[in-house]
Motif scaffolding. Structure first.
Motif, mmCIF file in Angstrom:
data_model
loop_
_atom_site.group_PDB
_atom_site.id
_atom_site.type_symbol
_atom_site.label_atom_id
_atom_site.label_comp_id
_atom_site.label_asym_id
_atom_site.label_seq_id
_atom_site.Cartn_x
_atom_site.Cartn_y
_atom_site.Cartn_z
ATOM 1 N N SER A 123 0.835 -1.198 0.000
ATOM 2 C CA SER A 123 0.000 0.000 0.000
ATOM 3 C C SER A 123 0.869 1.246 0.000
ATOM 4 C CB SER A 123 -0.928 0.004 1.220
ATOM 5 O OG SER A 123 -1.766 -1.130 1.217
ATOM 6 N N ARG A 124 0.254 2.367 -0.311
ATOM 7 C CA ARG A 124 0.959 3.646 -0.347
ATOM 8 C C ARG A 124 0.080 4.738 0.252
ATOM 9 N NH1 ARG A 124 4.086 0.397 -1.456
ATOM 10 N NH2 ARG A 124 5.598 0.274 -3.186
ATOM 11 N N GLY A 125 0.724 5.825 0.661
ATOM 12 C CA GLY A 125 0.019 7.032 1.065
ATOM 13 C C GLY A 125 -0.924 6.856 2.234
ATOM 14 N N PHE A 126 -2.087 7.521 2.150
ATOM 15 C CA PHE A 126 -3.027 7.523 3.269
ATOM 16 C C PHE A 126 -3.607 6.134 3.531
ATOM 17 C CE2 PHE A 126 -5.828 8.015 -0.348
ATOM 18 C CZ PHE A 126 -6.985 7.330 0.010
ATOM 19 N N VAL A 127 -3.677 5.295 2.486
ATOM 20 C CA VAL A 127 -4.172 3.930 2.689
ATOM 21 C C VAL A 127 -3.230 3.168 3.617
ATOM 22 C CG1 VAL A 127 -4.673 1.726 1.559
ATOM 23 C CG2 VAL A 127 -5.330 3.881 0.454
ATOM 24 N N LYS A 128 -1.937 3.300 3.373
ATOM 25 C CA LYS A 128 -0.939 2.637 4.211
ATOM 26 C C LYS A 128 -1.013 3.153 5.645
ATOM 27 C CE LYS A 128 3.913 1.240 4.140
ATOM 28 N NZ LYS A 128 5.123 1.189 3.310
ATOM 29 N N GLU A 129 -1.165 4.465 5.812
ATOM 30 C CA GLU A 129 -1.247 5.049 7.151
ATOM 31 C C GLU A 129 -2.469 4.525 7.906
ATOM 32 O OE1 GLU A 129 -1.247 9.254 6.664
ATOM 33 O OE2 GLU A 129 0.802 9.352 5.869
ATOM 34 N N LYS A 130 -3.574 4.400 7.214
ATOM 35 C CA LYS A 130 -4.791 3.888 7.836
ATOM 36 C C LYS A 130 -4.619 2.437 8.281
ATOM 37 C CE LYS A 130 -9.771 3.469 7.000
ATOM 38 N NZ LYS A 130 -10.874 3.683 6.009
ATOM 39 N N LYS A 137 -2.453 2.124 11.435
ATOM 40 C CA LYS A 137 -3.189 2.415 12.672
ATOM 41 C C LYS A 137 -3.987 1.193 13.112
ATOM 42 C CE LYS A 137 -3.670 7.412 11.909
ATOM 43 N NZ LYS A 137 -4.621 8.536 11.648
#
Length: 294
Positions: free
Chosen positions: A204-211, A214
């Motif tokens: 994954s990349r970007g905000f998807v990875k950050e989500k 978490k």
């Protein structure tokens, strides 16, 4: 190039040159208020327009938590309109989602109605996408029901779902049915979910990875809490069981998460027919023996 001067233009060409460019009325946007569908009249509307208005209202009721109003409107649509298979599947799934969304416990008559809808729903399945959504909805409904006799049904439903599509979004649905599992089983399930989530984070990349990260942190914290309740030898057995199935992440999860394509959802080859489901369920519990501990 002088020879071109000898050519004369035809009458057709002259007529084309003299034709006027058609004049179109200026473009104007057709704007609606945000909640235009709440009060708009359905009189003198086409049947398609009336259905669209009703569906907008259903979505609005659902968003505001008025599941009873959404349910009533969906029942009217199902009874009073001629539905093709796809539309019927959508209406049934939406009705079940209303029951799942209700905060209060379902009455015995509501439970019976939901179980009938599940039977109707299953009879309409023709492809992979339909079956995945059906199993997800069924699992969420069974997790909500107060009757503990649904335990085996929930477990088998989840086994079929994760065998069919072993994504993190599906594995995490085990949490909804935590009441059907012991601490030992939930510990193993969280470890397995972590493995799947690690794989999806890597791809994954970007905000998807950050989500997803978490979510991983939350699962890791929950796993540590459960781990304190277990014996060391039980933990070792689960770890050994999961490590012996490394191919689970490398094959099925990779195929269903990073390599999945939209058109795959319409595949009829991936659907698990009723005749094969007992063998598929048996294979799932064989792969994860800690789920047979109680």
């Amino acid at each position: 190039m002088d020879f071109l001067n000898d050519f004369e233009t035809s009458d057709d060409e002259d007529q084309t040159k003299t034709q006027k460019t058609p004049i179109y009325p200026p473009f104007s946007t057709n704007l609606h208020d945000k909640f235009w569908f709440r009060d708009v009249s359905k009189e003198n509307q086409t049947a398609t327009a009336v259905n669209e208005i009703d569906l907008f209202r259903v979505a609005d009721y659902f968003y505001t938590g008025d599941f009873e109003a959404a349910e009533n409107r969906l029942k009217e649509l199902r009874e009073n309109t001629k539905n093709n298979r796809t539309h019927e599947v959508m209406l049934i799934d939406s009705l079940l989602q209303c029951s799942i969304g209700k905060k209060e416990k379902l009455s015995s008559s509501e439970i019976s109605s939901c179980l009938r809808l599940l039977t109707d729903y299953e009879s309409l399945l023709v492809d992979f996408g339909d079956q995945v959504q059906f199993l997800r909805t069924k699992a969420l409904l069974l997790a909500k029901l107060p009757d503990d006799t649904r335990r085996e049904n929930f477990r088998n439903t989840m086994a079929l779902l994760c065998q069919l599509c072993g994504s993190f979004e599906n594995w995490q649905l085990f949490e909804n049915g935590a009441k059907y599992f012991s601490d030992l089983e939930m510990y193993g399930l969280k470890l397995k979910t972590k493995k799947v989530l690690h794989y999806e984070i890597e791809h994954s990349r970007g905000f998807v990875k950050e989500k997803l990260q978490k979510k991983l942190k939350r699962i890791e914290d929950e796993t540590k809490v459960i781990e304190k309740k277990l014996q060391r030898n039980d933990i070792d057995l689960i770890l050994s069981s999961l490590n012996s199935h490394k191919d689970t992440v490398n094959s099925s999860e990779s195929a269903t998460s990073s390599q999945f394509r939209a058109h795959d959802s319409r595949s009829k080859n991936k659907l698990i027919p009723s005749s094969d489901q007992p063998a598929v369920i048996s294979d799932f519990f064989h792969r994860f023996p800690f789920l047979s501990s109680s």
